[in-house]
Design a protein around this motif. Structure first.
Motif, PDB file in Angstrom:
ATOM      1  N   HIS A  25      -7.239   9.687  -7.069  1.00  0.00           N
ATOM      2  CA  HIS A  25      -7.398   8.426  -8.066  1.00  0.00           C
ATOM      3  C   HIS A  25      -7.533   8.304  -8.590  1.00  0.00           C
ATOM      4  CE1 HIS A  25      -4.601   8.235  -3.524  1.00  0.00           C
ATOM      5  NE2 HIS A  25      -3.723   7.428  -4.430  1.00  0.00           N
ATOM      6  N   HIS A  29      -5.175  10.783 -13.182  1.00  0.00           N
ATOM      7  CA  HIS A  29      -4.091  10.428 -12.546  1.00  0.00           C
ATOM      8  C   HIS A  29      -3.488   9.247 -12.630  1.00  0.00           C
ATOM      9  CE1 HIS A  29      -0.939   9.461  -9.294  1.00  0.00           C
ATOM     10  NE2 HIS A  29      -1.811   8.232  -9.176  1.00  0.00           N
ATOM     11  N   HIS A  58      -0.917   0.467 -10.655  1.00  0.00           N
ATOM     12  CA  HIS A  58      -0.109   0.772  -9.597  1.00  0.00           C
ATOM     13  C   HIS A  58      -1.493   1.667  -7.850  1.00  0.00           C
ATOM     14  CE1 HIS A  58      -0.518   4.680  -9.753  1.00  0.00           C
ATOM     15  NE2 HIS A  58      -0.307   5.527  -9.010  1.00  0.00           N
ATOM     16  N   ASP A  59      -2.498   1.670  -8.481  1.00  0.00           N
ATOM     17  CA  ASP A  59      -3.671   2.185  -7.628  1.00  0.00           C
ATOM     18  C   ASP A  59      -4.415   1.679  -7.408  1.00  0.00           C
ATOM     19  OD1 ASP A  59      -2.659   4.883  -6.073  1.00  0.00           O
ATOM     20  OD2 ASP A  59      -3.140   6.096  -7.694  1.00  0.00           O
ATOM     21  N   ASP A 120       4.993   8.500 -10.039  1.00  0.00           N
ATOM     22  CA  ASP A 120       3.290   9.096  -8.874  1.00  0.00           C
ATOM     23  C   ASP A 120       4.057  10.266  -8.382  1.00  0.00           C
ATOM     24  OD1 ASP A 120       1.101   8.480  -8.020  1.00  0.00           O
ATOM     25  OD2 ASP A 120       2.101   7.224  -6.220  1.00  0.00           O
TER      26      ASP A 120
HETATM   27 NI    NI Z   1      -0.984   6.795  -7.807  1.00  0.00          NI
END
Ligand code: NI
Ligand code: ADP
Length: 213
Positions: A25, A29, A58-59, A120
């Motif tokens: 992550h 990425h 998103h992470d 993703d």
């Molecule tokens: Ni991701």
């Protein structure tokens, strides 16, 4: 702050959090997911600001980087709270529903959510997906391959994280299923060559493993 400034500020914030993450992550990425999501977003005529914000964040809420997913989402909410963004809840909704988790989550509600989820997932397949898988396996002490270790189909992510799996098993547990789990036409098109590349990789891998090539 205008939209461009909000995006730059958010990218800086995410970069600081994920810079030293090597579990798959890392910031790069996020950068790849952002690019791919924008590419799909243009093809599908979606709202590009929402896509870019959700891709960037998103992470940040990932349960691996936080005590819980709730705590992670709280962090995102706080970040958005002092930004002039009209669709905060839509962005939060995308982030909280998108992770794969064995595929048993409800489908994404918005086109923008579908696109970020697709981007993703695309980053988990193909050459990049293969690289991430071996990096993850190495970081978790898993072997490249062991014919004696069965696939962990029936187990939850936590169970098989605590048990033993291999990098090669992960292809069957997740990677080879992803191209059939995409939402948009544009993403499905992008997935074709990545999926084929993984199949070629596995064929060559077994050939070499068995001393045949
Ligand atoms: Ni991701
Ligand atoms: P995502 O960001 O798509 O939710 P994960 O957090 O599950 O993905 O994993 C990050 C990366 O590590 C992905 O490329 C994923 O395929 C890979 N990965 C996850 N679990 C394993 C595993 N058990 N063995 C090998 N690679 C894994």
């Amino acid at each position: 702050m205008d939209r461009q400034e909000i995006l730059i500020d958010t990218a800086d914030y995410v970069k600081k959090i994920l810079e030293n993450e090597s579990s798959g992550h890392d910031w790069w990425h996020i950068e790849r997911v952002r690019k791919t999501a924008l590419l799909i977003g243009k093809r599908e005529n979606a709202d590009l600001f929402t896509i870019e914000m959700a891709a960037l964040l998103h992470d940040v809420a990932d349960e691996k980087l936080n005590m819980s997913e709730e705590e992670g989402l709280h962090k995102v909410r706080i970040w958005l709270s002092n930004k002039n963004v009209s669709n905060k809840e839509e962005i939060i909704e995308i982030i909280s529903t998108m992770s794969f988790k064995g595929g048993n989550r409800p489908p994404m509600k918005t086109l923008e959510g579908m696109i970020v989820q697709d981007a993703d997932r695309l980053d988990a397949i193909g050459a990049i997906g293969i690289a991430r898988t071996f990096a993850y396996a190495g970081a978790h002490g898993d072997l490249i391959y062991d014919p004696a270790i069965p696939y962990r189909e029936q187990m939850t992510k936590d169970e098989y994280r605590n048990g033993k799996s291999t990098a090669i098993n992960h292809f069957y547990e997740k990677l080879l299923k992803l191209s059939n789990n995409l939402n948009t036409k544009a993403a499905k098109e992008l997935a074709n060559s990545r999926h084929e590349f993984m199949q070629d990789f596995l064929n060559q891998f077994y050939k070499e493993w068995n001393g045949l090539g």
